[in-house]
Design an enzyme around this catalytic site. Structure first.
Site, PDB file in Angstrom:
ATOM      1  CE  LYS A   1      -3.127   2.969   1.774  1.00  0.00           C
ATOM      2  NZ  LYS A   1      -1.996   4.472   1.463  1.00  0.00           N
TER       3      LYS A   1
ATOM      4  CD  GLU B   1       9.235  12.966  11.955  1.00  0.00           C
ATOM      5  OE1 GLU B   1       7.915  12.353  12.092  1.00  0.00           O
ATOM      6  OE2 GLU B   1       9.803  12.844  10.870  1.00  0.00           O
TER       7      GLU B   1
HETATM    8  P1  NAD Z   1       1.551   8.319   7.357  1.00  0.00           P
HETATM    9  O1  NAD Z   1       2.355   7.655   8.785  1.00  0.00           O
HETATM   10  O2  NAD Z   1       1.230   9.643   7.297  1.00  0.00           O
HETATM   11  O3  NAD Z   1       1.538   7.637   6.183  1.00  0.00           O
HETATM   12  C1  NAD Z   1       2.656   6.359   6.161  1.00  0.00           C
HETATM   13  C2  NAD Z   1       1.389   5.152   5.390  1.00  0.00           C
HETATM   14  O4  NAD Z   1      -0.062   4.632   6.022  1.00  0.00           O
HETATM   15  C3  NAD Z   1       0.360   6.018   3.853  1.00  0.00           C
HETATM   16  O5  NAD Z   1       1.017   4.897   3.457  1.00  0.00           O
HETATM   17  C4  NAD Z   1      -0.897   6.157   4.350  1.00  0.00           C
HETATM   18  O6  NAD Z   1      -1.856   5.811   3.506  1.00  0.00           O
HETATM   19  C5  NAD Z   1      -1.119   5.113   5.180  1.00  0.00           C
HETATM   20  N1  NAD Z   1      -2.132   4.687   6.422  1.00  0.00           N
HETATM   21  C6  NAD Z   1      -2.743   6.699   6.650  1.00  0.00           C
HETATM   22  N2  NAD Z   1      -3.469   5.797   7.479  1.00  0.00           N
HETATM   23  C7  NAD Z   1      -3.883   4.890   7.696  1.00  0.00           C
HETATM   24  C8  NAD Z   1      -4.166   3.864   8.547  1.00  0.00           C
HETATM   25  N3  NAD Z   1      -5.626   4.966   9.485  1.00  0.00           N
HETATM   26  N4  NAD Z   1      -4.410   2.486   8.838  1.00  0.00           N
HETATM   27  C9  NAD Z   1      -3.585   2.064   8.152  1.00  0.00           C
HETATM   28  N5  NAD Z   1      -3.070   3.159   6.935  1.00  0.00           N
HETATM   29  C10 NAD Z   1      -2.326   4.041   7.136  1.00  0.00           C
HETATM   30  O7  NAD Z   1       3.466   8.760   7.326  1.00  0.00           O
HETATM   31  P2  NAD Z   1       4.097  10.407   6.055  1.00  0.00           P
HETATM   32  O8  NAD Z   1       3.304  11.174   6.094  1.00  0.00           O
HETATM   33  O9  NAD Z   1       3.752   9.063   4.809  1.00  0.00           O
HETATM   34  O10 NAD Z   1       5.516  10.180   6.140  1.00  0.00           O
HETATM   35  C11 NAD Z   1       6.226  10.588   7.156  1.00  0.00           C
HETATM   36  C12 NAD Z   1       6.593  10.023   8.318  1.00  0.00           C
HETATM   37  O11 NAD Z   1       7.068   8.985   8.397  1.00  0.00           O
HETATM   38  C13 NAD Z   1       7.605  11.161   9.233  1.00  0.00           C
HETATM   39  O12 NAD Z   1       7.070  10.305  10.536  1.00  0.00           O
HETATM   40  C14 NAD Z   1       8.534  10.130   8.949  1.00  0.00           C
HETATM   41  O13 NAD Z   1       9.047  10.579  10.079  1.00  0.00           O
HETATM   42  C15 NAD Z   1       8.641   9.197   8.577  1.00  0.00           C
HETATM   43  N6  NAD Z   1       9.371   7.712   7.830  1.00  0.00           N
HETATM   44  C16 NAD Z   1      10.079   6.943   8.845  1.00  0.00           C
HETATM   45  C17 NAD Z   1      11.171   6.272   7.634  1.00  0.00           C
HETATM   46  C18 NAD Z   1      11.793   5.699   8.977  1.00  0.00           C
HETATM   47  O14 NAD Z   1      12.936   5.022   8.362  1.00  0.00           O
HETATM   48  N7  NAD Z   1      12.043   5.705  10.235  1.00  0.00           N
HETATM   49  C19 NAD Z   1      11.673   6.810   7.294  1.00  0.00           C
HETATM   50  C20 NAD Z   1      10.775   7.470   5.757  1.00  0.00           C
HETATM   51  C21 NAD Z   1       9.733   8.472   6.585  1.00  0.00           C
END
Ligand code: NAD
Length: 495
Positions: A189, A399
């Site tokens: 996804k 963050e």
């Molecule tokens: P997000 O958590 O909003 O979304 C991530 C994914 O989760 C997306 O595909 C989204 O559609 C999905 N999602 C959202 N709500 C959901 C739900 N209720 N159930 C299941 N899936 C759901 O994050 P983002 O805004 O896409 O990315 C930014 C975040 O990712 C930041 O906090 C960043 O630090 C983190 N990040 C971490 C790493 C790592 O390796 N630790 C790497 C890159 C990004």
């Protein structure tokens, strides 16, 4: 090296509406619904993606399960799996520029970085795990003479992978390559704001010979498509990268469904600590700027808290402001841009909100702080730097995930460690010093998954990336990533 003319030939190419990949076929969502794809470059709609509903997710998980049980991949000869993943890496490399441009139009990363970090990194990741396929063995235990004890590593079955928008191909490959290498079937996804390059990867995977149903891709909203996948009773393991807020939900979904294992790679507020004896102050400045502002700061390991030792704080900050101000923010498809667009309008609003909060709490704006190039329709923000920040301020605790750096001063190594460890996060850190003992002591004292010394970022695929504390519990990259996607099975044999 790619030229501007080659990029320009692709920058406005029409993009056909994109469908779901289920059981080896690209098809519309069952309900026929779509989501618009808006480019952060100019705020215009460039295509649509299918919006998968619960039935589509059910179909994708069923396809994954069917293919897993059929054994076309899960029980295929290691040599075959290796050939397919190498072929996929070849195809990614052959398509580097189109894949990078497609991704940039979707999420705004500057093209020079995208070429390296997206297709470049993904191809290397598929090769790394392709090579691991016939080199990671089970184990034979030490037993008495009457028994033989074997530990088999088995694929878990159906893996659900949910990834964010900042580096879709790189992070997607970190999940897909190890999961596929050991024989699992996957439902991926992508984030709604960065699905296009991963859908293209799906096409390339079929072309490489991955059997149908082994990789399925469902696009749509996190709260619908993502939730349906995470709640699914027939998904064995969930591998997630994204925010802590969604990570928490996934743990709940697991508890409410089939107790699937959930691996979380979450956010960070990483400290980058510059001691007065840093080997080269200019290198530390440029490393700190790169470690913060690449991809508009939308990097999970971004060194967003810069801790500078008091003796050099004034000189260091002046240099930092000057380098930050010299960065060219602009169209991410221009090779001249050092910093591209903020990935989506919601993230831009979040960045601006944090900038306002920092000002209200008394931090001093030393560079940037404004949205720019608004007439383009795109989402551009100046590299922003706050000084006079204290460890308790919101800007030092939460963050932002945007191009916003806060600078703090410290006196002793103990102070630096105390400040470094004072957030709920523990993803990454940096230390700049000429003193070897100090460097090693800092590596031990800082609570984070990685500590960079005299550099920031760029660690190799052969090393794990994962957080501690509220930055998560899993590891991407390295052979350790295989542990997430395998079960250990014991055979206890009387001989
Ligand atoms: P997000 O958590 O909003 O979304 C991530 C994914 O989760 C997306 O595909 C989204 O559609 C999905 N999602 C959202 N709500 C959901 C739900 N209720 N159930 C299941 N899936 C759901 O994050 P983002 O805004 O896409 O990315 C930014 C975040 O990712 C930041 O906090 C960043 O630090 C983190 N990040 C971490 C790493 C790592 O390796 N630790 C790497 C890159 C990004």
């Amino acid at each position: 090296m790619v030229t501007q003319t080659e990029i320009d030939a692709l920058r406005n190419a029409p993009i056909a509406p994109r469908n779901l990949l289920i059981d080896g076929v690209f098809r519309e969502a069952g309900a026929g619904e779509t989501l618009p794809v808006t480019s952060p470059i100019d705020g215009r709609e460039i295509t649509t993606i299918a919006k998968a509903g619960g039935n589509d997710v059910d179909a994708s998980v069923a396809a994954a399960r069917r293919s897993f049980e059929a054994g076309t991949w899960s029980r295929a000869a290691p040599k075959f799996r290796k050939q397919v993943l190498h072929r996929l890496a070849d195809l990614i490399e052959e398509n580097t520029l189109p894949l990078a441009v497609l991704g940039v139009r979707d999420n705004g990363t500057e093209i020079r970085m995208a070429m390296r970090a997206e297709p470049g990194s993904a191809a290397g990741t598929f090769r790394y795990y392709a090579e691991a396929i016939d080199k990671v063995y089970g184990e034979v235990a030490v037993t008495d003479a009457q028994h033989l004890g074997l530990m088999h590593r088995e694929p878990v079955g159906v893996v659900g992978a949910i990834v964010p928008w900042n580096f879709p191909l790189m992070i997607g490959a970190w999940k897909l390559a190890p999961a596929l290498a050991v024989g699992n079937s996957v439902v991926l996804k992508p984030a709604e704001g960065a699905s296009l390059s991963l859908l293209r990867l799906g096409e390339l995977a079929l072309e490489a010979g991955l059997p149908e149903g082994v990789l399925n891709i469902v696009t749509g909203k996190g709260s619908e498509t993502g939730e349906a996948l995470a709640l699914h009773m027939d998904v064995d393991v969930l591998a997630f990268t994204g925010s802590g807020a969604v990570g928490r939900r996934l743990l709940e979904y697991s508890a409410r469904s089939n107790l699937k294992r959930v691996f979380l790679e979450l956010g960070g507020k990483s400290p980058n600590i510059v001691f007065a004896d840093t080997p080269d102050i200019d290198e530390a400045v440029s490393g700190s700027v790169n470690g913060m502002f690449r991809n508009s700061g939308q990097v999970c390991v971004a060194g967003s808290r810069l801790l500078v030792q008091k003796e050099i704080a004034t000189e260091f900050t002046e240099k930092l402001v000057s380098v930050a101000n010299s960065l060219t923010v602009g169209n991410p498809l221009d090779l001249s841009s050092d910093v591209g667009a903020v990935s989506n309008v919601e993230q831009l609003a979040t960045d601006l909100k944090y900038i306002a909060v920092a000002k209200n709490e008394g931090a001093v704006l030393a560079a940037g702080g404004k949205r720019i190039l608004e007439e383009s329709g795109g989402y551009y923000l100046e590299p922003t730097l706050f000084t006079g920040v204290t460890a308790e301020m919101t800007i030092a605790q939460e963050e932002v995930f945007g191009p916003v750096l806060c600078v703090m001063e410290f006196e002793t190594a103990e102070d630096a460690v105390r400040i470094a460890n004072s957030t709920p996060y523990g993803l990454a850190a940096g230390v700049w010093t000429s003193n070897l003992s100090n460097a090693h002591q800092m590596v031990r004292a800082i609570k984070s998954g990685v500590v960079h010394v005299n550099c920031y970022g760029g660690a190799d695929i052969s090393l794990p990336l994962g957080g501690v504390k509220q930055s998560g519990n899993g590891h991407d990259r390295s052979l350790h990533a295989l542990d997430k996607f395998t079960d250990l099975k014991t055979a206890w044999i009387s001989i």
